[in-house]
Motif scaffolding. Sequence first.
Motif, mmCIF file in Angstrom:
data_model
loop_
_atom_site.group_PDB
_atom_site.id
_atom_site.type_symbol
_atom_site.label_atom_id
_atom_site.label_comp_id
_atom_site.label_asym_id
_atom_site.label_seq_id
_atom_site.Cartn_x
_atom_site.Cartn_y
_atom_site.Cartn_z
ATOM 1 N N ARG A 48 47.606 36.105 42.603
ATOM 2 C CA ARG A 48 47.232 34.688 42.514
ATOM 3 C C ARG A 48 45.720 34.518 42.382
ATOM 4 N NH1 ARG A 48 51.776 35.175 42.319
ATOM 5 N NH2 ARG A 48 51.033 35.307 40.164
ATOM 6 N N VAL A 49 44.946 35.289 43.131
ATOM 7 C CA VAL A 49 43.489 35.189 43.036
ATOM 8 C C VAL A 49 43.022 35.597 41.647
ATOM 9 C CG1 VAL A 49 41.300 36.121 43.899
ATOM 10 C CG2 VAL A 49 43.098 35.478 45.507
ATOM 11 N N ASP A 50 43.638 36.630 41.088
ATOM 12 C CA ASP A 50 43.281 37.053 39.736
ATOM 13 C C ASP A 50 43.612 35.962 38.721
ATOM 14 O OD1 ASP A 50 42.516 39.420 37.900
ATOM 15 O OD2 ASP A 50 44.437 38.763 37.083
ATOM 16 N N ASP A 51 44.749 35.296 38.900
ATOM 17 C CA ASP A 51 45.099 34.192 38.008
ATOM 18 C C ASP A 51 44.023 33.107 38.031
ATOM 19 O OD1 ASP A 51 47.466 35.322 37.158
ATOM 20 O OD2 ASP A 51 48.734 34.185 38.545
ATOM 21 N N VAL A 52 43.589 32.738 39.225
ATOM 22 C CA VAL A 52 42.584 31.680 39.358
ATOM 23 C C VAL A 52 41.248 32.120 38.765
ATOM 24 C CG1 VAL A 52 41.248 30.316 41.012
ATOM 25 C CG2 VAL A 52 43.692 30.644 41.375
ATOM 26 N N ILE A 61 38.400 41.784 42.116
ATOM 27 C CA ILE A 61 39.614 40.975 42.026
ATOM 28 C C ILE A 61 40.548 41.518 40.958
ATOM 29 C CG2 ILE A 61 40.474 38.712 41.294
ATOM 30 C CD1 ILE A 61 37.980 37.511 42.681
ATOM 31 N N ASN A 62 40.001 41.802 39.785
ATOM 32 C CA ASN A 62 40.815 42.273 38.673
ATOM 33 C C ASN A 62 41.386 43.665 38.942
ATOM 34 O OD1 ASN A 62 40.614 43.491 35.453
ATOM 35 N ND2 ASN A 62 41.674 41.563 35.824
ATOM 36 N N THR A 63 40.601 44.507 39.590
ATOM 37 C CA THR A 63 41.071 45.855 39.909
ATOM 38 C C THR A 63 42.193 45.815 40.933
ATOM 39 O OG1 THR A 63 38.877 46.775 39.445
ATOM 40 C CG2 THR A 63 40.373 48.125 40.761
ATOM 41 N N LEU A 64 42.065 44.976 41.951
ATOM 42 C CA LEU A 64 43.124 44.861 42.956
ATOM 43 C C LEU A 64 44.418 44.349 42.331
ATOM 44 C CD1 LEU A 64 41.546 43.462 46.246
ATOM 45 C CD2 LEU A 64 42.540 45.713 45.842
ATOM 46 N N ASP A 65 44.296 43.407 41.416
ATOM 47 C CA ASP A 65 45.499 42.906 40.749
ATOM 48 C C ASP A 65 46.189 44.029 39.985
ATOM 49 O OD1 ASP A 65 47.307 40.833 39.646
ATOM 50 O OD2 ASP A 65 46.293 41.302 37.764
ATOM 51 N N ALA A 66 45.407 44.867 39.314
ATOM 52 C CA ALA A 66 45.980 45.987 38.572
ATOM 53 C C ALA A 66 46.620 47.020 39.498
ATOM 54 C CB ALA A 66 44.903 46.658 37.717
ATOM 55 N N MET A 67 46.150 47.067 40.737
ATOM 56 C CA MET A 67 46.665 48.053 41.682
ATOM 57 C C MET A 67 47.904 47.576 42.422
ATOM 58 S SD MET A 67 43.073 49.470 43.324
ATOM 59 C CE MET A 67 43.893 50.667 44.390
ATOM 60 N N ILE A 68 47.900 46.311 42.850
ATOM 61 C CA ILE A 68 48.988 45.864 43.734
ATOM 62 C C ILE A 68 49.627 44.539 43.301
ATOM 63 C CG2 ILE A 68 47.949 47.055 45.694
ATOM 64 C CD1 ILE A 68 47.037 44.340 46.762
ATOM 65 N N GLY A 69 49.173 43.968 42.210
ATOM 66 C CA GLY A 69 49.705 42.663 41.809
ATOM 67 C C GLY A 69 51.016 42.748 41.063
ATOM 68 N N TYR A 70 51.993 43.461 41.633
ATOM 69 C CA TYR A 70 53.271 43.686 40.958
ATOM 70 C C TYR A 70 54.421 43.044 41.730
ATOM 71 C CZ TYR A 70 50.649 47.286 38.489
ATOM 72 O OH TYR A 70 49.723 47.955 37.739
ATOM 73 N N ARG A 71 55.468 42.727 40.996
ATOM 74 C CA ARG A 71 56.676 42.199 41.633
ATOM 75 C C ARG A 71 57.700 43.317 41.776
ATOM 76 N NH1 ARG A 71 57.482 36.311 38.624
ATOM 77 N NH2 ARG A 71 55.589 35.344 39.481
ATOM 78 N N ASN A 72 57.432 44.203 42.712
ATOM 79 C CA ASN A 72 58.383 45.264 43.004
ATOM 80 C C ASN A 72 58.627 45.285 44.516
ATOM 81 O OD1 ASN A 72 56.121 46.559 44.114
ATOM 82 N ND2 ASN A 72 55.782 47.807 42.288
ATOM 83 N N ASP A 73 59.440 46.217 44.970
ATOM 84 C CA ASP A 73 59.834 46.222 46.381
ATOM 85 C C ASP A 73 58.632 46.323 47.323
ATOM 86 O OD1 ASP A 73 62.450 46.005 45.639
ATOM 87 O OD2 ASP A 73 62.900 48.153 45.807
#
Length: 317
Positions: free
Chosen positions: A190-194, A167-179
Amino acid sequence: MRKGTSAALGLVIGFGLDRVVGDPRRWHPVAGFGSAAIALEKRTYADSRTAGVVHEAIAVGSVVALGALAARGGLVSTALATWTVLGGRSLAKTGHAMADRLESGDLAGARELLPSLCGRDPSVLGADGLARAALESIAENTSDATVAPLVWGALAGVPGLLGYRAINTLDAMIGYRNDRYENFGWAAARVDDVANLAPARLTGFLTATLAPLVGGTFAESLTAWRRDAGNHPSPNAGVVEASMAGALGVQLGGRTQYRHGVELRPVLGDGPPPQVADLRRAVRMSEAVQVAALGVAVAAQLASGAPFWRDARRRRG
């Protein structure tokens, strides 16, 4: 040996391996997961939240299922999984290396090292900015790299350890607010936040409790947490950074330069901006919190007797 005792011992051995050996130098499973996630993204990517949910479910679900199979190895599996997902030794080592370079005036070397801690633009940062960036990263990653995996290991054994790291690795890879990832990465963020809600608050509490080790007080750390954490855009980073700022008696936040632009982060804590000496204090605090979190996880494991997912399966049977 009772399952709870075996699992607790596995956490201790894995923590010890991380402290003595550090991250595996080659064939790191987390790097392997990252490569697999990239390959999966080529098939699942679409500019929609639904596609992101599917991507998250497949990637994390596969790892949790693998963890459930690996859990049959008992103590050895728990120890190896714990060692694999923890990053506390590397975090502390990098923090000390950053402090060494800043103390010696090696700004070029400090800027070169910063990307291993966070995603800020080191080229625009002076010594104080580099110290603050490193300190904030150490505060946040104390939770992400050690406390959270231990919490999930205590709650759900090997599946919890591996699942959290996925979960944490995926957030670091794609959990961004870009195009590209505004929609596709929404589920990962969101899953990482929870997943980090409880660990971040445990980290904040332990930081406040251990504040006297670095010259602070419980009250100052707790005050900064209560007053400032809610202003941070992250529901979890605000907690750990504010409690660390209060414990150290420094002020974090403010103008923050990333490669994609400038963000004005809320001010956390009271006092002067952090100096190099404060960075070393933050590393000491991080290491103390990590040890305390291990104690909490072991105590919880011994009290429960076994990870809750195993108890629930036994009741259903």
